[in-house]
Design an enzyme around this catalytic site. Structure first.
Site, PDB file in Angstrom:
ATOM      1  N   HIS A   1      38.738  45.848  30.158  1.00 27.83           N
ATOM      2  CA  HIS A   1      38.848  44.434  30.505  1.00 27.83           C
ATOM      3  C   HIS A   1      38.848  43.639  29.202  1.00 27.83           C
ATOM      4  O   HIS A   1      37.993  43.874  28.346  1.00 27.83           O
ATOM      5  CB  HIS A   1      37.622  43.981  31.317  1.00 27.83           C
ATOM      6  CG  HIS A   1      37.430  44.688  32.620  1.00 27.83           C
ATOM      7  ND1 HIS A   1      37.522  44.041  33.834  1.00 27.83           N
ATOM      8  CD2 HIS A   1      37.113  45.980  32.909  1.00 27.83           C
ATOM      9  CE1 HIS A   1      37.267  44.911  34.816  1.00 27.83           C
ATOM     10  NE2 HIS A   1      37.008  46.090  34.275  1.00 27.83           N
TER      11      HIS A   1
ATOM     12  N   HIS B   1      40.568  52.028  31.970  1.00 23.63           N
ATOM     13  CA  HIS B   1      41.056  50.684  31.657  1.00 23.63           C
ATOM     14  C   HIS B   1      39.992  49.920  30.907  1.00 23.63           C
ATOM     15  O   HIS B   1      38.803  50.204  31.040  1.00 23.63           O
ATOM     16  CB  HIS B   1      41.450  49.923  32.932  1.00 23.63           C
ATOM     17  CG  HIS B   1      40.355  49.817  33.958  1.00 23.63           C
ATOM     18  ND1 HIS B   1      40.024  50.876  34.795  1.00 23.63           N
ATOM     19  CD2 HIS B   1      39.510  48.825  34.273  1.00 23.63           C
ATOM     20  CE1 HIS B   1      39.031  50.513  35.590  1.00 23.63           C
ATOM     21  NE2 HIS B   1      38.682  49.275  35.287  1.00 23.63           N
TER      22      HIS B   1
ATOM     23  N   GLY C   1      29.450  51.282  37.282  1.00 24.40           N
ATOM     24  CA  GLY C   1      30.186  50.215  37.953  1.00 24.40           C
ATOM     25  C   GLY C   1      31.685  50.431  38.010  1.00 24.40           C
ATOM     26  O   GLY C   1      32.428  49.524  38.400  1.00 24.40           O
ATOM     27  N   GLN C   2      32.151  51.624  37.637  1.00 20.39           N
ATOM     28  CA  GLN C   2      33.593  51.872  37.685  1.00 20.39           C
ATOM     29  C   GLN C   2      34.057  51.990  39.130  1.00 20.39           C
ATOM     30  O   GLN C   2      33.467  52.736  39.924  1.00 20.39           O
ATOM     31  CB  GLN C   2      33.946  53.155  36.912  1.00 20.39           C
ATOM     32  CG  GLN C   2      35.449  53.375  36.779  1.00 20.39           C
ATOM     33  CD  GLN C   2      35.811  54.551  35.876  1.00 20.39           C
ATOM     34  OE1 GLN C   2      34.927  55.262  35.390  1.00 20.39           O
ATOM     35  NE2 GLN C   2      37.100  54.751  35.661  1.00 20.39           N
TER      36      GLN C   2
ATOM     37  N   ASP D   1      43.622  40.649  35.934  1.00 21.44           N
ATOM     38  CA  ASP D   1      42.700  41.143  36.952  1.00 21.44           C
ATOM     39  C   ASP D   1      42.856  40.286  38.206  1.00 21.44           C
ATOM     40  O   ASP D   1      42.952  39.058  38.136  1.00 21.44           O
ATOM     41  CB  ASP D   1      41.251  41.081  36.434  1.00 21.44           C
ATOM     42  CG  ASP D   1      40.304  41.901  37.287  1.00 21.44           C
ATOM     43  OD1 ASP D   1      39.784  42.920  36.786  1.00 21.44           O
ATOM     44  OD2 ASP D   1      40.088  41.521  38.467  1.00 21.44           O
ATOM     45  N   ILE D   2      42.852  40.943  39.352  1.00 18.14           N
ATOM     46  CA  ILE D   2      43.072  40.234  40.620  1.00 18.14           C
ATOM     47  C   ILE D   2      41.893  39.318  40.971  1.00 18.14           C
ATOM     48  O   ILE D   2      42.067  38.326  41.692  1.00 18.14           O
ATOM     49  CB  ILE D   2      43.384  41.261  41.734  1.00 18.14           C
ATOM     50  CG1 ILE D   2      44.180  40.645  42.855  1.00 18.14           C
ATOM     51  CG2 ILE D   2      42.140  41.956  42.215  1.00 18.14           C
ATOM     52  CD1 ILE D   2      44.799  41.673  43.801  1.00 18.14           C
TER      53      ILE D   2
END
Ligand code: AMP
Length: 113
Positions: A106, A104, A97-98, A34-35
């Site tokens: 996490h 995907h 919250g998408q 994750d960035i």
């Protein structure tokens, strides 16, 4: 559920149009860091298919894709060294919250950052 947008960020990563810090890839999934990591281990796992959310994935994906996806998630957690304790999260819909509308999960483990 919104229609799948083929130009979402993760679709572009899958096509190699945007870079990612890849940790794993097979016929079913691509996994990358994750960035904006929320912990020392924070990896995203995405299926190689056009699924908006877990709702779409669980109803539309073929059984071998569903099995391959979840087996890969567990393998990746093990390979990342967090097998003894981690969280799996998936945001569903804007209200959930998408932000990126390519399904995907996490994998979050280790120490919080
Ligand atoms: P969500 O849809 O709520 O799971 O949020 C999208 C997640 O993708 C956030 O945790 C972002 O930090 C992450 N993200 C967004 N763009 C990228 C990118 N280019 N590479 C890696 N992670 C990203």
């Amino acid at each position: 559920m919104p229609a799948y947008d083929r130009n979402n960020i993760f679709a572009r990563i899958l096509r190699g149009e945007l870079p990612s810090k890849k940790v794993y890839e097979d016929e079913f999934v691509l996994a990358f860091h994750d960035i904006y990591p929320k912990a020392s281990v924070h990896v995203l796992v995405i299926p190689k298919g056009e699924y908006v959310s877990i709702t779409d994935f669980s109803t539309s994906a073929p059984p071998d894709m569903i099995a391959g996806f979840w087996r890969a998630v567990v393998k990746i957690a093990k390979d990342l060294g967090v097998e003894d304790g981690y969280r799996i999260a998936s945001h569903v819909g804007a209200k959930g919250g998408q932000i990126v509308f390519h399904f995907h999960v996490h994998i979050i483990g280790g120490n919080r950052t």
